[in-house]
Design an enzyme around this catalytic site. Structure first.
Site, PDB file in Angstrom:
ATOM      1  N   TYR A 158      -0.096  -0.748  -9.196  1.00 16.91           N
ATOM      2  CA  TYR A 158      -0.226   0.452  -8.493  1.00 16.91           C
ATOM      3  C   TYR A 158      -1.200   1.136  -9.071  1.00 16.91           C
ATOM      4  O   TYR A 158      -1.858   2.052  -8.256  1.00 16.91           O
ATOM      5  CB  TYR A 158       1.440   1.189  -8.662  1.00 16.91           C
ATOM      6  CG  TYR A 158       1.611   1.976  -7.625  1.00 16.91           C
ATOM      7  CD1 TYR A 158       1.543   1.996  -6.311  1.00 16.91           C
ATOM      8  CD2 TYR A 158       1.695   3.378  -7.898  1.00 16.91           C
ATOM      9  CE1 TYR A 158       1.834   3.019  -5.419  1.00 16.91           C
ATOM     10  CE2 TYR A 158       2.153   4.461  -6.919  1.00 16.91           C
ATOM     11  CZ  TYR A 158       1.967   4.195  -5.725  1.00 16.91           C
ATOM     12  OH  TYR A 158       2.168   5.073  -4.894  1.00 16.91           O
ATOM     13  N   LYS A 165      -0.261  10.078  -7.954  1.00 14.50           N
ATOM     14  CA  LYS A 165       1.005  10.510  -7.551  1.00 14.50           C
ATOM     15  C   LYS A 165       1.596  11.470  -8.657  1.00 14.50           C
ATOM     16  O   LYS A 165       2.258  12.492  -8.245  1.00 14.50           O
ATOM     17  CB  LYS A 165       2.038   9.422  -7.279  1.00 14.50           C
ATOM     18  CG  LYS A 165       1.791   8.480  -5.930  1.00 14.50           C
ATOM     19  CD  LYS A 165       1.841   9.187  -4.844  1.00 14.50           C
ATOM     20  CE  LYS A 165       1.560   8.297  -3.476  1.00 14.50           C
ATOM     21  NZ  LYS A 165       1.290   9.014  -2.517  1.00 14.50           N
TER      22      LYS A 165
HETATM   23  P1  NAD Z   1       0.565   4.051   6.015  1.00  9.79           P
HETATM   24  O1  NAD Z   1      -0.567   3.187   5.682  1.00  9.79           O
HETATM   25  O2  NAD Z   1       1.301   4.041   7.242  1.00  9.79           O
HETATM   26  O3  NAD Z   1       0.173   5.742   5.729  1.00  9.79           O
HETATM   27  C1  NAD Z   1      -0.774   6.050   5.102  1.00  9.79           C
HETATM   28  C2  NAD Z   1      -1.657   7.049   5.728  1.00  9.79           C
HETATM   29  O4  NAD Z   1      -2.782   7.487   5.132  1.00  9.79           O
HETATM   30  C3  NAD Z   1      -2.277   6.261   7.104  1.00  9.79           C
HETATM   31  O5  NAD Z   1      -1.935   6.855   8.212  1.00  9.79           O
HETATM   32  C4  NAD Z   1      -3.734   6.612   6.965  1.00  9.79           C
HETATM   33  O6  NAD Z   1      -4.345   6.543   7.951  1.00  9.79           O
HETATM   34  C5  NAD Z   1      -3.892   7.723   6.018  1.00  9.79           C
HETATM   35  N1  NAD Z   1      -5.210   7.957   5.254  1.00  9.79           N
HETATM   36  C6  NAD Z   1      -5.654   7.215   4.677  1.00  9.79           C
HETATM   37  N2  NAD Z   1      -7.024   7.739   4.184  1.00  9.79           N
HETATM   38  C7  NAD Z   1      -7.064   8.986   4.951  1.00  9.79           C
HETATM   39  C8  NAD Z   1      -7.860  10.116   4.906  1.00  9.79           C
HETATM   40  N3  NAD Z   1      -8.999   9.880   4.497  1.00  9.79           N
HETATM   41  N4  NAD Z   1      -7.679  10.835   5.916  1.00  9.79           N
HETATM   42  C9  NAD Z   1      -6.529  11.245   6.645  1.00  9.79           C
HETATM   43  N5  NAD Z   1      -5.569  10.257   6.450  1.00  9.79           N
HETATM   44  C10 NAD Z   1      -5.966   9.328   5.677  1.00  9.79           C
HETATM   45  O7  NAD Z   1       1.726   3.952   4.721  1.00  9.79           O
HETATM   46  P2  NAD Z   1       3.019   4.986   4.314  1.00  9.79           P
HETATM   47  O8  NAD Z   1       3.789   3.879   3.362  1.00  9.79           O
HETATM   48  O9  NAD Z   1       3.616   5.237   5.421  1.00  9.79           O
HETATM   49  O10 NAD Z   1       2.365   5.797   3.548  1.00  9.79           O
HETATM   50  C11 NAD Z   1       2.764   7.256   3.738  1.00  9.79           C
HETATM   51  C12 NAD Z   1       2.853   7.951   2.238  1.00  9.79           C
HETATM   52  O11 NAD Z   1       3.934   7.613   1.562  1.00  9.79           O
HETATM   53  C13 NAD Z   1       1.621   7.813   1.274  1.00  9.79           C
HETATM   54  O12 NAD Z   1       1.620   8.784   0.483  1.00  9.79           O
HETATM   55  C14 NAD Z   1       2.248   6.585   0.356  1.00  9.79           C
HETATM   56  O13 NAD Z   1       1.586   6.576  -0.826  1.00  9.79           O
HETATM   57  C15 NAD Z   1       3.574   7.067   0.309  1.00  9.79           C
HETATM   58  N6  NAD Z   1       4.381   6.107   0.036  1.00  9.79           N
HETATM   59  C16 NAD Z   1       4.785   5.032   0.502  1.00  9.79           C
HETATM   60  C17 NAD Z   1       5.639   4.259  -0.052  1.00  9.79           C
HETATM   61  C18 NAD Z   1       5.815   2.526   0.512  1.00  9.79           C
HETATM   62  O14 NAD Z   1       6.540   1.926  -0.140  1.00  9.79           O
HETATM   63  N7  NAD Z   1       5.323   2.455   1.806  1.00  9.79           N
HETATM   64  C19 NAD Z   1       6.714   4.580  -1.121  1.00  9.79           C
HETATM   65  C20 NAD Z   1       6.450   5.779  -1.374  1.00  9.79           C
HETATM   66  C21 NAD Z   1       5.686   6.734  -1.220  1.00  9.79           C
END
Ligand code: NAD
Length: 258
Positions: A158, A165
């Site tokens: 990570y 984060k």
């Molecule tokens: P995801 O890949 O669907 O979403 C991440 C998004 O970030 C994408 O839509 C991508 O287009 C966007 N992004 C990246 N660079 C960018 C930029 N320069 N400008 C605008 N947008 C940009 O994956 P997700 O898992 O839905 O992630 C959403 C959030 O949830 C993130 O912050 C991730 O860290 C967090 N999160 C995810 C998990 C998991 O296990 N999937 C767990 C905890 C937190």
């Protein structure tokens, strides 16, 4: 069920149907909010437009690479023009260069560190700057971002995202403190692991999922729709006394010592 009727919301971070931000958008739409959705680039624009067709109220769709100040300003101008204000912001954008999540954390390059923190953390500050005046016009609002327990504990691979984060959660508290007097609340949901595009970049992600299934009090993994339900609490009036908070939606995994 939360009621968001008459509210306007901006959702940043939809890449495809698995995106947590998309689950939140669907829940907010069901609750009656009119939404603006953004896409990061032309490659993902089609996905967002197709998903948007399934919402009950046609959303405003705008480009927004959160590392570009002019694009953030254009989004704020679009919201002002179309909605005349804003009530809700969901920030689900995060990114780390591949090397930074495949090589040891010790080897993190300065440039990769800067990109990860710019896209995943500063973007919340920049979007808050741009949208707080629109929320102040509505006499308050709710900002929500998405974080992970890797901010507090070490998870293999990570790496710089964990550091990002930690900074994101600290930013939630500082923004909550400054925007509170305008009745603008700022919170985060710390979600358990969910298979999404972003998660696909973390090697060993399947192992993380199975450890959660074994050890979390609920003995299962969670779904994006469950994060969306928690989001409805924080976005709606039900959460009106809550700000500066990181709400864990992870089946209780964080509570365990082993
Ligand atoms: P995801 O890949 O669907 O979403 C991440 C998004 O970030 C994408 O839509 C991508 O287009 C966007 N992004 C990246 N660079 C960018 C930029 N320069 N400008 C605008 N947008 C940009 O994956 P997700 O898992 O839905 O992630 C959403 C959030 O949830 C993130 O912050 C991730 O860290 C967090 N999160 C995810 C998990 C998991 O296990 N999937 C767990 C905890 C937190």
């Amino acid at each position: 069920m939360s009621d968001l009727s008459g509210k306007h919301g901006l959702i940043v971070g939809i890449a495809n149907e698995r995106s947590i931000a998309w689950a939140i958008a669907q829940a907010a739409d069901r609750a009656g909010a009119r939404l603006a959705l953004t896409y990061v680039n032309e490659r993902l624009e089609g996905n967002v437009r197709k998903l948007a067709e399934t919402l009950t109220q046609p959303p405003l769709i705008l480009p927004c690479d959160v590392s570009q100040d002019d694009q953030i300003a254009a989004v704020a101008a679009g919201l002002d023009r179309e909605f005349g204000g804003l009530d809700l912001l969901v920030h689900g954008a995060a990114f780390a260069p591949r090397e930074a999540i495949t090589q040891p954390f010790l080897q993190t390059a300065r440039g990769d560190f800067q990109i990860a923190l710019d896209v995943s953390v500063y973007s919340l500050v920049a979007l808050a700057q741009a949208t707080a005046p629109l929320m102040a016009r509505r006499e308050g609002g709710s900002l929500l971002t998405l974080t992970y327990l890797g901010s507090e504990r070490v998870f293999p691979n990570y790496n710089v995202m964990g550091v990002a984060k930690a900074a994101l959660e600290a930013s939630v508290r500082y923004l909550a403190s400054e925007l509170g007097p305008e009745q603008i609340r700022v919170n985060a949901i710390s979600a358990g692991p969910i298979r999404t595009l972003a998660a696909a970049g973390i090697s060993g992600f399947s192992d993380i999922l199975s450890v959660y299934r074994e050890r979390a009090p609920l003995r299962r993994n969670i779904e994006a729709g469950e994060v969306a339900d928690a989001a409805m609490f924080l976005l709606s009036d039900a959460g009106r006394a809550v700000t500066g908070e990181v709400l864990l939606a992870d089946g209780g995994y964080h509570a365990m010592g082993l």
